[in-house]
Scaffold this active site. Sequence first.
Site, short mmCIF file in Angstrom:
data_model
loop_
_atom_site.label_atom_id
_atom_site.label_comp_id
_atom_site.label_asym_id
_atom_site.label_seq_id
_atom_site.Cartn_x
_atom_site.Cartn_y
_atom_site.Cartn_z
N ARG A 155 0.81 -1.22 0.00
CA ARG A 155 0.00 0.00 0.00
C ARG A 155 0.85 1.28 0.00
O ARG A 155 0.34 2.36 -0.30
CB ARG A 155 -0.91 0.01 1.23
N HIS A 176 0.34 -3.90 6.91
CA HIS A 176 0.81 -2.56 7.26
C HIS A 176 1.91 -2.67 8.31
O HIS A 176 1.97 -3.66 9.05
CB HIS A 176 -0.33 -1.71 7.83
N CYS A 188 -6.33 1.62 13.15
CA CYS A 188 -6.96 2.00 11.87
C CYS A 188 -8.18 2.90 12.05
O CYS A 188 -8.53 3.69 11.17
CB CYS A 188 -7.42 0.77 11.11
#
Length: 256
Positions: free
Chosen positions: A133, A163, A251
């Site tokens: 990402r 992540h 998140c």
Amino acid sequence: MFNNVIVRVPGKSLSEGISGADEGKPIYNSAIVQHEYYVNALTKTGVNITVLPPLEEFPDSCFIEDNALCTSKCTIISRPGAETRRKEVQSSDLQEALGKFYKNIEEIKEPGTIEPGDIMMVGDHYYIGLSDRTNEEGAEQMIAILEKYGLSGETVTMKEMLHLKTGVNYLEHNNLLVAGEFKDDPRFDKFNKIEIPEDEAYAANCIWINDYIIVPAGYPKVKKAIEDLGQYKVLEVDTSEFRKVDGGLSCLSLRF
């Protein structure tokens, strides 16, 4: 210390969110309840909370952390690596909310991609994970903006995690939660590392707010390890519905 938090209520479209998990689709009504408990836990830490409404056209929009990096000097609008989230960051209510707190608003430009789930703040320094990402161009742009405001950053090569903060999270006071590929990363050797057992790897994603640690419910080993440090008040929040769409505690909010 954090004074402010921005969250976004999940939409009914959450069930269509991006997912690499094999745990079924999230149940909307349960996700709403879990999100309310999350906001309640945030309230206990003493922050002011801005709650934004659902964006049904963007199933992953409750994962608002990936929309911007909020620092002590500026906020930087991201450019998500997930194409379905690119226009999400342009939502007028997000821009308006950030504008209430920041005069200095920057943004990542094409062809850079970056999602702040890949960025871990340690004081005025930011570790930036290179992932599916977040690309090198996005990381370089981010570091240049940080340096413009007297902050600093460095990249971290990743091979396994979605992540960066899927596997490593800073709890202040030099304490660092580490899981998987980050356990043996020499750049983190200067920290007091709390190693996360493989069977509780999801709980590597805890968040520090004003000496409270919010921990995902259902991971007793991680909870005990944090409690044993004797430095924090620990709050548990169930995020099982968000786990189904690759989401965790960090998140779900912008904290600054």
